[in-house]
Design an enzyme around this catalytic site. Structure first.
Site, PDB file in Angstrom:
ATOM      1  N   LYS A 112      25.523 224.452 -78.637  1.00  0.00           N
ATOM      2  CA  LYS A 112      24.436 224.924 -77.772  1.00  0.00           C
ATOM      3  C   LYS A 112      24.276 226.412 -78.001  1.00  0.00           C
ATOM      4  O   LYS A 112      25.213 227.095 -78.408  1.00  0.00           O
ATOM      5  CB  LYS A 112      24.790 224.680 -76.299  1.00  0.00           C
ATOM      6  CG  LYS A 112      23.597 224.586 -75.384  1.00  0.00           C
ATOM      7  CD  LYS A 112      23.037 223.193 -75.356  1.00  0.00           C
ATOM      8  CE  LYS A 112      21.774 223.091 -74.546  1.00  0.00           C
ATOM      9  NZ  LYS A 112      21.397 221.696 -74.329  1.00  0.00           N
ATOM     10  N   ASP A 139      15.511 223.793 -75.224  1.00  0.00           N
ATOM     11  CA  ASP A 139      16.108 223.543 -73.909  1.00  0.00           C
ATOM     12  C   ASP A 139      15.215 224.361 -72.964  1.00  0.00           C
ATOM     13  O   ASP A 139      14.067 224.669 -73.315  1.00  0.00           O
ATOM     14  CB  ASP A 139      17.587 223.990 -73.887  1.00  0.00           C
ATOM     15  CG  ASP A 139      18.359 223.428 -72.688  1.00  0.00           C
ATOM     16  OD1 ASP A 139      18.841 222.301 -72.776  1.00  0.00           O
ATOM     17  OD2 ASP A 139      18.471 224.123 -71.654  1.00  0.00           O
TER      18      ASP A 139
HETATM   19  N1  GLU Z   1      18.564 220.522 -75.026  1.00  0.00           N
HETATM   20  C1  GLU Z   1      18.530 219.104 -75.067  1.00  0.00           C
HETATM   21  C2  GLU Z   1      19.769 218.525 -74.431  1.00  0.00           C
HETATM   22  O1  GLU Z   1      20.232 219.071 -73.453  1.00  0.00           O
HETATM   23  C3  GLU Z   1      18.221 218.554 -76.453  1.00  0.00           C
HETATM   24  C4  GLU Z   1      19.117 219.001 -77.558  1.00  0.00           C
HETATM   25  C5  GLU Z   1      18.649 218.572 -78.932  1.00  0.00           C
HETATM   26  O2  GLU Z   1      17.631 217.906 -79.065  1.00  0.00           O
HETATM   27  O3  GLU Z   1      19.333 218.930 -79.886  1.00  0.00           O
HETATM   28  O4  GLU Z   1      20.331 217.529 -74.822  1.00  0.00           O
END
Ligand code: GLU
Length: 447
Positions: free
Chosen positions: A128, A168
């Site tokens: 992340k 996100d």
């Molecule tokens: N931010 C999204 C999550 O919390 C998607 C992450 C992604 O698609 O890599 O899963």
């Protein structure tokens, strides 16, 4: 909560090594709390320090992001990418641009992502990133220059086989476009698989935009199905009004539910006739305005500036805004009003006290790492299409998403049952997500 002895030691070490990172502590504790029966049954998971290794990110990158605002002032933000675990595939997870972002938030999100991505059954590790940059009130030019500055450092750490960021909170299609453009410019490579959430004309996947919200609703539909019930005529409250909330509302209405309230950080709106999605999209996506404008435009709707959206009576609650937005008092109110299902569209929106209350009250509770995994699962489908230079139809992609959510739901229930906690989606999600990653880590040796 009392942890199994070996897990309590691990948790103490996490607290000691990561001071002040309360959201990360919370996310770790929730998982460790579920793992007691696993280490009792399979002690080799603690012997080989798999759990201790899991709690330490493989790599953490923190960098300066300098950029110039519209007035010509130099602004400095802090950028992060936490590459948490790559046992199952390249690091995968979104970027969050929000003033609350600091290392503890990125680590909590990255930690959750490991288990979520494992649950999808797709070959993706967990990571992340983000920045404390506040996009609110910034011009399009400022957003672009910030994204370019952010990617100017990030590009050297990512790649389709290394680390694949996505969106996100605060990062949507527009931002992914500027980030991808800068990556392409610096590397001189049209490497579609380096980012997901791309626009459909330049390598994106249909359904990716809708996927997190739709997926949460598909998961909830499965919970209803196990009870011989359906969405027909159900009153639903969805917090938030960003990407996840918007498409959760869309799918809920398609399936016959009625969404009576949604929100943003300034307050919430109640619309007994059902939220009008065209009006909501116009306010939030086109004008990028506050939710109060929805009530101005829609007859019969009212805006509430203070108070909790969870006081609006409902059968089903989907928290789709942000972490720790639903506390014990809110949980109590939901229970008193007869709510019977809570599914997390956001990451960790319910506090541990709220979750305990749901359990005690017999409310079915689906944690985000299972219920909102549809977003990242569809990112993995985007990566598949990029790798094969293919483009799938909306219907086919949506069916793959629905199938994935049904699979996650069933695996959570089966695992919960196997480990003596029937119906407990938290236990099921944590254990099912964990064992797959842990087995891969064992196979790959101490690295
Ligand atoms: N931010 C999204 C999550 O919390 C998607 C992450 C992604 O698609 O890599 O899963």
């Amino acid at each position: 909560m009392t942890l199994h002895e070996s897990l309590a030691e691990i948790y103490d070490e996490v607290l000691r090594r990561n001071p002040g990172e309360s959201e990360f502590h919370q996310a770790v504790l929730e998982v460790l709390d579920s793992l007691g029966p696993v280490v009792t049954k399979h002690p080799h998971y603690t012997d080989s320090a798999v759990i201790r290794r899991l709690c330490e990110p493989e790599r953490q990158i923190i960098f300066r992001v300098p950029w110039v605002d519209d007035q010509g002032n130099v602004q400095i933000n802090r950028g992060f990418r936490v590459e948490f675990n790559s046992a199952l595939g390249p690091y995968k997870g979104g970027l969050r641009f929000h003033p609350s972002v600091y290392l503890g938030i990125v680590k909590f999100l990255g930690f959750e992502q490991i288990f979520k991505n494992s649950l999808t059954g797709m070959p993706i590790g967990g990571g992340k990133g983000g920045s404390d940059f506040d996009p609110k009130g910034r011009s399009d030019g400022e957003i672009m220059r910030f994204c370019q500055a952010f990617m100017t450092e990030l590009y050297r750490h990512i790649g389709e086989y290394t680390d694949v960021p996505a969106g996100d909170i605060g990062v949507g299609g527009r931002e992914i476009g500027y980030l991808f453009g800068q990556y392409k410019r610096i590397t001189n490579r049209y490497e579609s698989g380096v980012l997901t959430g791309k626009g459909i004309t330049w390598g994106g996947s249909l359904v990716r935009t809708e996927a997190t919200g739709y997926g949460t609703v598909f998961f909830t539909e499965e919970i209803l199905r196990t009870r011989g019930d359906s969405f027909d005529g159900k009153r639903v409250v969805v917090s938030g009004s960003g990407n996840v909330a918007t498409y959760a509302i869309e799918k809920l209405h398609q399936l016959g539910a009625i969404v009576v309230a949604c929100s943003d950080s300034s307050g919430y709106v109640v619309d007994e006739k059902g939220i009008d999605l065209d009006v909501l999209k116009d306010v939030k996506e086109v004008r990028r305005a506050r939710i109060a404008e929805y009530a101005d435009l829609r007859e019969g709707a009212r805006f509430v500036a203070d108070g909790s959206i969870w006081s609006v009576p409902c059968d089903i609650a989907l928290p789709c805004a942000t972490q720790n937005e639903l506390n014990e008092a809110d949980a109590k109110t939901l229970a008193q009003n007869g709510c019977s299902i809570v599914a997390e569209g956001a990451n960790m929106p319910c506090t541990p006290e709220a979750i305990r209350l749901f359990n005690d009250a017999g409310i079915a509770f689906a944690p985000g790492k299972a219920a909102n995994a549809g977003g990242v699962a569809t990112s993995a489908l985007e990566m598949q299409q990029n790798a094969s230079r293919d483009r799938w139809s909306f219907e086919y992609t949506e069916e793959r998403l629905a199938e994935t959510m049904r699979g996650i739901h069933d695996r959570c229930l089966e695992t919960a049952e196997e480990y003596g906690a029937p119906g407990n989606y938290v236990v099921g999600a944590n254990i099912a997500g964990f064992t797959q990653v842990a087995d891969a880590m064992l196979a790959l040796g101490v690295i």
